[in-house]
Enzyme design. Sequence first.
Site, PDB file in Angstrom:
ATOM      1  CD  GLN A  48      43.642  35.688  34.982  1.00 24.55           C
ATOM      2  OE1 GLN A  48      42.886  36.492  34.436  1.00 24.55           O
ATOM      3  NE2 GLN A  48      44.278  35.966  36.094  1.00 24.55           N
ATOM      4  CB  CYS A  71      63.492  42.297  39.462  1.00 25.49           C
ATOM      5  SG  CYS A  71      65.273  42.238  39.494  1.00 25.49           S
ATOM      6  CB  SER A  88      39.176  33.261  41.743  1.00 27.02           C
ATOM      7  OG  SER A  88      39.947  32.351  42.450  1.00 27.02           O
ATOM      8  CG  ASN A 127      48.355  33.235  34.967  1.00 26.30           C
ATOM      9  OD1 ASN A 127      48.645  32.228  34.319  1.00 26.30           O
ATOM     10  ND2 ASN A 127      49.103  33.672  35.950  1.00 26.30           N
ATOM     11  CG  HIS A 129      40.141  37.977  43.300  1.00 20.13           C
ATOM     12  ND1 HIS A 129      41.338  38.621  43.082  1.00 20.13           N
ATOM     13  CD2 HIS A 129      40.398  36.670  43.224  1.00 20.13           C
ATOM     14  CE1 HIS A 129      42.279  37.700  42.892  1.00 20.13           C
ATOM     15  NE2 HIS A 129      41.741  36.518  42.982  1.00 20.13           N
ATOM     16  CB  THR A 132      33.644  28.699  60.283  1.00 25.61           C
ATOM     17  OG1 THR A 132      33.940  28.017  61.492  1.00 25.61           O
ATOM     18  CG2 THR A 132      32.347  29.475  60.439  1.00 25.61           C
TER      19      THR A 132
END
Lengths: 406, 132
Positions: free
Chosen positions: A184, A341, A204, A158, A206, A242
Site C-alpha cells: 500500500q 458481509c 505490487s 491497507n 497494480h 515461465t
Amino acid sequence: MASENLAAALEDSTRQGRVYLDYAATSPLLPCVEQRMVNVLHELGTGVLGNASALHSPGHLAHEILEHARASVARLIGAEPDEIIFTSGGSEANNTVTNIFAGQTQIVSAIEHPSLLESARQRSGKLGVLPVDEKGRVKIRETKLTKPQLVSVMLANNELGTIEPIEELRRHFPSACIHSDATQAFGKLKINVKDLGVDYLNISAHKIGGPAGIGALYVRRGAPYHPFIVGGHQEQKRRAGTSNPLLAAGFGAAADWAWDNWSCRRFVSVANLRNLLASRILREIAHSSINGFEQCIYDKENQSYNTLPNILNASFQAAEGESIQLYLDATGIAVSTGSACAAGDTKPSHVLMATTGDAEVAHSSIRFSLGLDTTKDDIDRVMQVLPSIVQYLQSISTIKIGEASK
Amino acid sequence: MSESQASWVYSDLVKEHFLSPRNFLMGDEANFPHDTSGTVGNPICGDQMTMYLQIKDNKIVDVRWKTYGCASAIASTSALSELVKGRSLDEALQIGPAEITEFLGGLPKHKFHCSVLGHEALAAAVKAYRAK
C-alpha cells in the site's frame, strides 16, 4: 425508492457518471503502461518474443524486456536488480517470506494482510502477534518472544493508511530478519530498502497504475532465501515458472513513470482532498467517526506523512457497511468496506477489530481510497449522497443511536 | 443462475428490494402501532432484524420491520414482509428460507443466513404474541 430525499439525491448523482474511490484495491492502468504493454503484446503476437529462458533471439528479446523492467523496479526502491524477484503479487511474496522461516520463531503485527497472517500461522514454529494502538501503530515492545528469526510488519496499512515504524523495528530486533509488506505504501511514500534496513520488502504493480498479477519481492543480498515455488531455474532459481515479459514490461513502465514524475509532494493535493472528505463527513453526518488518523499532515522537512495521503476510513453508527457500499455503487460511486458481509466472511475486518475492539464499528466502516486523478468534484459527489444514505439506513436500523452494543 | 452469479452477484430482484424496500419502519417504532414484535441477530455479527406485526383474528393484517445489516438482509426482510401480509399466523410460520430465497430469485451462497434471520424474527414475534 427508499425515501424521497434519498431517491432524488441518488437519481441526480447517478446521472453524473462514475466516481472511483477504491484505488487501494486496484488502480487504473496509466496510459504509458497501456502503450508499453500493447507494444509488447504486438511483439508477442508476431512471434518476435519468445520464452525469456530460451537461448534463441526471440528468447533473448523477451529476456531483455524482463531485465529492463527489473532494473526500473529496483531503481525505484533503492535496490540492486539482482535483489528483485518478480512474483504474482503481494500474497505470493508474503507466503514466500514466511516459508523461508518455516518452523522458526516469527513475529508479525495484528493488522498484516491475511496472506501474511495466515501463512505465518501455518508455517512458523512459534508465532508472536504484536498488538496495535487505536490508530493502528504497532506496539513493538509488547511481545514475550525473544530472538525471533523473522519480524514482519507492513510499511503502511491497507485499510487505515497508518504508517508503521520500520526503522525502529530494525533497531529493536537487531539480530532478526525484517520483512515489510509495502504494497500500500508503494507509490505514495518514498521507499528506500537500504534506509529502512529491511531484509525483505514486497510491492505490487497494480497499486501504482501497473497491471495486476505481477509484483516484486526484494531480497537483500546475503539474506536467507529458499524458493516457495520450486522446479524451475527462473529468477535465478528463486521462483520457478515461465517469466511474463508482458506484465513485467507494464510493471517497469509504471515504475519508470513513478521515477520520472513522482515526488512525495505530488500527493499533498490528494491528502488535502482526503482531509476535506474527513472534515465534511464529521461535520455533515451525525454519529460518524474516523478510524485511524483524522487528518493527514505533510512533513516538508522529511518529505513524509503521518498517515497515507490517499486512504480514509470512516464508520457510521447503526448503518451497515455493505449496505452503504451498495447504495453508493447504485449512484456510481465505488468504495470498499470492512464489513464481514461484503467479504463473504463471518468476521468483520481484523484490522478494525485490532484498533477498536468494536465489531459494530468494523461492520459499519467504509474505506475511501483516492488517486492522483481524484478531484474535488469526486468528493462533492460523495457528500451529495452519503449523508442521506447513512441517515436512511440509520432510520431503518434496529440499533438505536447512542445505545450501540460494545 | 450461473455459477459465478451464485457465488457473488445479487439478482435484479434482490437489488430492487434493497434499493426500494417495502414495509420498513422508519424512525421510532411508536410510528407503527403493533400487537407483537420479534428481534433476532446481533450487531456484533453484522446482522440484526426486528419484525412488527398487526394481528387481527389470527391473521397478519399489516407488518413493518427494521434491519441493521447487509443488502441481502434488507432485501430478504422486505421480501418476507410482502409474503406474510394477509396470511394466518400458522401459514406465515410455514414461510421458510427457501421460499424467501425463491421469491428473490436466489441469493449468493454465503448470504443464505440472512434469509433465515427474517424467518426467525417472524417466529419470535408470533411466539411472543401467543405467549401473551
